[in-house]
Design an enzyme around this catalytic site. Structure first.
Site, PDB file in Angstrom:
ATOM      1  CG  HIS A  16      -1.959   1.091   1.163  1.00  0.00           C
ATOM      2  ND1 HIS A  16      -3.308   0.830   1.250  1.00  0.00           N
ATOM      3  CD2 HIS A  16      -1.857   2.432   1.006  1.00  0.00           C
ATOM      4  CE1 HIS A  16      -3.981   1.970   1.158  1.00  0.00           C
ATOM      5  NE2 HIS A  16      -3.117   2.965   1.022  1.00  0.00           N
ATOM      6  CG  HIS A  18      -0.825   6.938  -1.219  1.00  0.00           C
ATOM      7  ND1 HIS A  18      -2.022   7.055  -1.886  1.00  0.00           N
ATOM      8  CD2 HIS A  18      -1.096   6.243  -0.080  1.00  0.00           C
ATOM      9  CE1 HIS A  18      -2.984   6.464  -1.177  1.00  0.00           C
ATOM     10  NE2 HIS A  18      -2.450   5.968  -0.083  1.00  0.00           N
ATOM     11  CE  LYS A 102      -7.649   2.095  -1.005  1.00  0.00           C
ATOM     12  NZ  LYS A 102      -6.634   3.116  -0.837  1.00  0.00           N
ATOM     13  CB  ALA A 266      -5.385  12.881   5.751  1.00  0.00           C
TER      14      ALA A 266
HETATM   15 ZN    ZN Z   1      -3.603   4.995   1.336  1.00  0.00          ZN
END
Ligand code: ZN
Length: 351
Positions: A16, A18, A102, A266
């Site tokens: 996982h 980004h 996702k 976030a």
């Molecule tokens: Zn994420």
């Protein structure tokens, strides 16, 4: 761990991650490529990565950011929207490098406004996904602003995830970045084909870290840090060695200016030290002998991928995390910036 304070692992995977795009992508990919053999790249760009063609193009941009000679393989996930056509499931499978779709409940987190507004809108796609054997990766929080932010994961299990897992009884589901005792209990007690990723921050910190001496924007991520009881439940489950739990950092870079703001984004950036932070967490829970399976076996096995060759050696030697890293025109603040981490990578053997 041997007497000198070292641990050697099969080369791990980050299921996982980004990495954004453009200059940000170029700034962060080398950190992951130095630690992991493969990473599952999240599709929440703006605009999101919705089709197989978009994912393949994005994958080429990621590969272009990998330092020469580093054997790092990006694996892809497609962003599910209310409009995703059911046939996209077969196209994704045929690509050979897309592991699933996702699910972002619309509005749940960074760049999720194109996400699914009503899970029933994607039943056709989920039916086909189940047939392909690809996975559904789930951001598991309800988005109803009336639900307390600390209760959104538990509420999601009851109202969306549990019914979904029952309705699509063969669908492979990864409950991403779990944070609560409720999520641990759900995953460990669920039917076959359900697994979860666990981040370093949710093993190392509880919600007090958001308010330690003042508000701490670099400890803000979604799902938000939870109570100490929740953190302990995550650690106990990981220490137990369940093959349903595996490494997914959720490292999520934002420019410093976007984090240190009246309405900060976030996301916690951890790619600069991800494996080292997990080593700290596993050492603290007395489970360093479980780190290799969590980091290098369980995720590959769940996704039906071969385990990696090669080895990474970690040693218990503290180092100072730089106060910031370059990030395009801005700067990036990594987890533990300006502080110490107790483990460092001593050597990587690639085959
Ligand atoms: Zn994420």
């Amino acid at each position: 761990m041997n007497a000198s304070g070292a641990v050697t692992l099969r080369r791990p995977d980050d299921f996982h991650l980004h990495v954004r795009d453009g200059e940000a992508l170029a700034a962060v990919v080398p950190f992951s490529a130095a630690r992991f053999a493969r990473a599952l790249i999240m599709p929440n760009l703006r605009p999101p990565v919705r089709t197989t063609a978009e994912a393949l193009a994005y994958r080429q941009r990621i590969l272009a950011a990998v330092p020469a000679g580093a054997p790092f393989t990006p694996l892809m996930s497609l962003y599910l929207t209310d409009q995703t056509p059911a046939e996209e499931a077969e196209r994704a499978r045929e690509s050979g490098c897309i592991l699933g779709f996702k699910l972002y409940p619309a509005g749940a987190t960074t760049h999720s406004d194109a996400g699914v507004t009503d899970i029933r809108a994607v039943y056709g796609l989920l039916e086909r996904l189940q047939e392909t054997g690809l996975a559904l990766q789930v951001h598991g929080e309800v988005t109803d602003p009336r639900v307390d932010v600390f209760d959104r994961e538990a509420r999601f299990i009851d109202t969306v995830l549990a019914p979904l897992a029952e309705r699509f009884a063969r669908l492979r589901i990864v409950f991403e970045h779990i944070t609560t005792r409720a999520a641990v209990e759900f995953v460990l007690g669920a039917r076959e084909g359900i697994a979860a990723t666990v981040t370093p921050q949710h093993l190392l910190m509880n919600r007090n870290a958001l308010f330690a001496g003042g508000i701490r924007p670099h400890h803000y991520c979604l799902p938000v840090l939870k109570s100490e009881a929740d953190r302990e439940a995550l650690c106990a489950a990981v220490r137990g060695g369940s093959p349903r739990l595996f490494l997914g950092t959720d490292s999520a870079p934002h420019a410093r200016s976007a984090k240190e703001s009246a309405c900060g984004c976030a996301g916690i950036f951890s790619a600069h030290a991800a494996l080292e932070l997990y080593a700290e967490a596993f050492e603290a829970m007395g489970a360093l002998d479980r780190l290799e399976a969590f980091a290098a076996h369980h995720g590959a096995d769940f996704y039906g991928l071969p385990r990696n060759g090669g080895r990474v050696r970690l040693v218990k030697t503290a180092w100072d995390v730089p106060p910031s890293y370059p990030f395009g025109a801005g700067e990036l603040i990594g987890l533990r910036a300006g502080e110490r981490i107790g483990w460092r990578i001593a050597a990587v053997e690639e085959t």
